[in-house]
Write a protein that holds these residues in place. Structure first.
Motif, short mmCIF file in Angstrom:
data_model
loop_
_atom_site.label_atom_id
_atom_site.label_comp_id
_atom_site.label_asym_id
_atom_site.label_seq_id
_atom_site.Cartn_x
_atom_site.Cartn_y
_atom_site.Cartn_z
N ASP A 165 -28.70 -21.89 -35.83
CA ASP A 165 -28.49 -20.91 -34.76
C ASP A 165 -27.98 -21.59 -33.49
OD1 ASP A 165 -29.30 -18.64 -36.23
OD2 ASP A 165 -31.41 -19.16 -35.89
N CYS A 166 -28.46 -22.81 -33.24
CA CYS A 166 -28.01 -23.57 -32.08
C CYS A 166 -26.52 -23.88 -32.20
CB CYS A 166 -28.81 -24.86 -31.96
SG CYS A 166 -28.49 -25.79 -30.44
N VAL A 167 -26.08 -24.14 -33.42
CA VAL A 167 -24.67 -24.43 -33.67
C VAL A 167 -23.80 -23.28 -33.22
CG1 VAL A 167 -22.96 -24.71 -35.50
CG2 VAL A 167 -25.06 -26.05 -35.56
N ARG A 168 -24.23 -22.06 -33.50
CA ARG A 168 -23.43 -20.89 -33.13
C ARG A 168 -23.40 -20.65 -31.63
NH1 ARG A 168 -25.47 -18.76 -38.16
NH2 ARG A 168 -27.36 -17.98 -37.16
N GLN A 169 -24.52 -20.91 -30.96
CA GLN A 169 -24.59 -20.62 -29.54
C GLN A 169 -24.09 -21.76 -28.66
OE1 GLN A 169 -28.24 -18.72 -28.12
NE2 GLN A 169 -28.81 -18.23 -30.22
N PRO A 171 -21.93 -24.80 -29.62
CA PRO A 171 -21.18 -25.61 -30.59
C PRO A 171 -20.87 -27.03 -30.12
CG PRO A 171 -19.78 -23.93 -29.59
CD PRO A 171 -21.18 -23.60 -29.19
N LYS A 172 -20.87 -27.28 -28.82
CA LYS A 172 -20.57 -28.63 -28.33
C LYS A 172 -21.81 -29.51 -28.27
CE LYS A 172 -16.49 -27.35 -25.61
NZ LYS A 172 -15.86 -27.39 -24.26
N ASN A 173 -22.95 -28.98 -28.67
CA ASN A 173 -24.20 -29.75 -28.60
C ASN A 173 -24.92 -29.74 -29.95
OD1 ASN A 173 -24.61 -30.31 -25.48
ND2 ASN A 173 -23.84 -28.23 -25.68
N THR A 174 -24.15 -29.93 -31.02
CA THR A 174 -24.71 -29.74 -32.36
C THR A 174 -24.75 -30.99 -33.23
OG1 THR A 174 -22.54 -29.12 -33.24
CG2 THR A 174 -23.93 -27.34 -32.39
N ASN A 175 -24.05 -32.04 -32.85
CA ASN A 175 -23.94 -33.19 -33.74
C ASN A 175 -25.28 -33.82 -34.10
OD1 ASN A 175 -21.15 -33.01 -33.99
ND2 ASN A 175 -20.75 -34.41 -32.30
N VAL A 176 -26.13 -34.00 -33.10
CA VAL A 176 -27.44 -34.61 -33.36
C VAL A 176 -28.30 -33.71 -34.25
CG1 VAL A 176 -29.63 -35.30 -32.31
CG2 VAL A 176 -27.47 -36.02 -31.28
N ALA A 177 -28.35 -32.43 -33.93
CA ALA A 177 -29.16 -31.49 -34.73
C ALA A 177 -28.67 -31.43 -36.16
CB ALA A 177 -29.11 -30.09 -34.09
N GLU A 178 -27.36 -31.43 -36.34
CA GLU A 178 -26.81 -31.34 -37.69
C GLU A 178 -27.04 -32.63 -38.48
OE1 GLU A 178 -25.58 -29.26 -40.76
OE2 GLU A 178 -25.89 -28.46 -38.74
N SER A 179 -26.91 -33.77 -37.83
CA SER A 179 -27.17 -35.05 -38.50
C SER A 179 -28.61 -35.13 -38.98
CB SER A 179 -26.88 -36.22 -37.54
OG SER A 179 -25.52 -36.28 -37.21
N LEU A 180 -29.54 -34.71 -38.14
CA LEU A 180 -30.96 -34.72 -38.51
C LEU A 180 -31.22 -33.77 -39.68
CD1 LEU A 180 -32.64 -34.74 -34.99
CD2 LEU A 180 -32.80 -36.55 -36.69
N SER A 181 -30.65 -32.58 -39.62
CA SER A 181 -30.87 -31.58 -40.67
C SER A 181 -30.33 -32.07 -42.01
CB SER A 181 -30.22 -30.26 -40.28
OG SER A 181 -30.81 -29.72 -39.11
N ILE A 182 -29.14 -32.65 -42.00
CA ILE A 182 -28.55 -33.16 -43.24
C ILE A 182 -29.41 -34.30 -43.80
CG2 ILE A 182 -26.56 -34.38 -44.21
CD1 ILE A 182 -24.80 -32.81 -42.27
N GLY A 185 -32.72 -32.81 -45.13
CA GLY A 185 -32.61 -31.80 -46.18
C GLY A 185 -33.21 -30.47 -45.78
N ARG A 186 -33.47 -30.29 -44.49
CA ARG A 186 -33.98 -29.02 -43.98
C ARG A 186 -33.60 -28.88 -42.52
NH1 ARG A 186 -40.45 -29.26 -42.98
NH2 ARG A 186 -39.88 -27.97 -41.20
N ASP A 187 -33.48 -27.64 -42.05
CA ASP A 187 -33.09 -27.38 -40.67
C ASP A 187 -34.14 -27.90 -39.69
OD1 ASP A 187 -30.61 -26.39 -40.26
OD2 ASP A 187 -31.18 -24.31 -39.97
N VAL A 188 -33.70 -28.65 -38.69
CA VAL A 188 -34.60 -29.09 -37.64
C VAL A 188 -34.79 -27.95 -36.64
CG1 VAL A 188 -32.72 -30.06 -36.25
CG2 VAL A 188 -35.05 -30.91 -35.94
N ASP A 189 -35.99 -27.83 -36.09
CA ASP A 189 -36.25 -26.89 -34.99
C ASP A 189 -35.71 -27.51 -33.71
OD1 ASP A 189 -37.72 -24.81 -36.41
OD2 ASP A 189 -39.29 -26.31 -36.64
N VAL A 190 -34.91 -26.77 -32.96
CA VAL A 190 -34.22 -27.32 -31.80
C VAL A 190 -34.69 -26.67 -30.51
CG1 VAL A 190 -31.97 -27.66 -30.70
CG2 VAL A 190 -32.18 -27.84 -33.18
#
Length: 252
Positions: A165-169, A171-182, A185-190
């Protein structure tokens, strides 16, 4: 000597080029002809403004250091050209369907998609979440309002929710959250905060499970010539490239 094709001639690209040691950037691509010409001349690399021609140049690996848009547009082409890729703009992989397609292409063609540690630390052990129970997984990011193109006089929370959801709202602040989630293997709470008293980009990771618990805090200095980019993120790509041909593999 590993030969590198660099996609993006911005600040991160310059940090990588300045740190060439056991690898050589032989080809560079950018959508701005004048920028890629100047970059190529400065670092003795062949400049390209045509991506097809850039891919045809003999290189061992392509490094994306441009943008989420660039990664989304070109990563598939890179793999299909029979080359490994380093993706800096990990936010491009927030699209699950797109990510799955890339992974399947890489698997079929026996290629690798490398995700550098970026602006944080601890991705190697975060990956235990793929095989172990995790009870708490939170990323708290705090930035100065100016880096978010906002104004604030006190510490203010902008977002609380899942990484996708953070990615959608934001988008320029998503790299760290996405790296952690990948990695996990599960979505991080941001949690995304802005604080006028914070002069650096700060990432705090709270990670608990059957292994125990961990707390990681990283306060990043900006990259030279670009306050919007973490210097640690640029250095993480440089480290990855320097160790590609090292027979001693650490933390993987």
């Amino acid at each position: 000597m590993i030969t590198v094709g660099l996609l993006g001639c911005g600040n991160i690209g310059r940090v990588i080029a300045a740190g060439q040691e056991n690898f050589k950037i032989t080809a560079v691509y950018d959508v701005v002809p004048a920028r890629v010409e100047a970059f190529g001349k400065e670092f003795d690399a062949k400049p390209f403004s045509d991506f097809t021609a850039f891919l045809a140049e003999p290189t061992d690996i392509i490094v994306e250091a441009a943008s989420v848009l660039a990664a989304t547009e070109h990563a598939q082409e890179v793999l299909e050209a029979g080359k490994d890729i380093v993706i800096m703009s990990v936010g491009a992989l927030a699209d699950i369907e797109y990510r799955s397609r890339l992974i399947e292409t890489a698997r079929q063609l026996k290629r690798k998609i490398h995700i550098p540690s970026g602006a944080i630390m601890g991705l190697d052990n975060i990956s235990i979440g793929q095989i172990s129970r995790i009870d708490k997984f939170v990323l708290r990011t705090t930035k100065n309002p100016a880096s978010l193109a906002r104004e604030a006089t006190e510490r203010t929370q902008l977002f609380s929710g899942k990484a996708h959801d953070c990615v959608r709202q934001y988008p320029k602040n998503t790299n760290v959250a996405e790296s952690l989630s990948i990695a996990c293997g599960r979505d991080v709470d941001v949690e995304l905060w802005m604080d006028p008293n914070e002069d650096r980009n700060m990432h705090e990771i709270f990670f608990e499970g059957e292994f125990g618990e961990a707390y990681i805090r990283v306060r990043n200095l900006p990259s030279p010539d670009n306050p919007a980019t973490s210097y640690l993120a640029a250095l993480s790509i440089l480290t990855l490239l320097k160790n590609l041909d090292n027979p001693l593999v650490i933390g993987a």
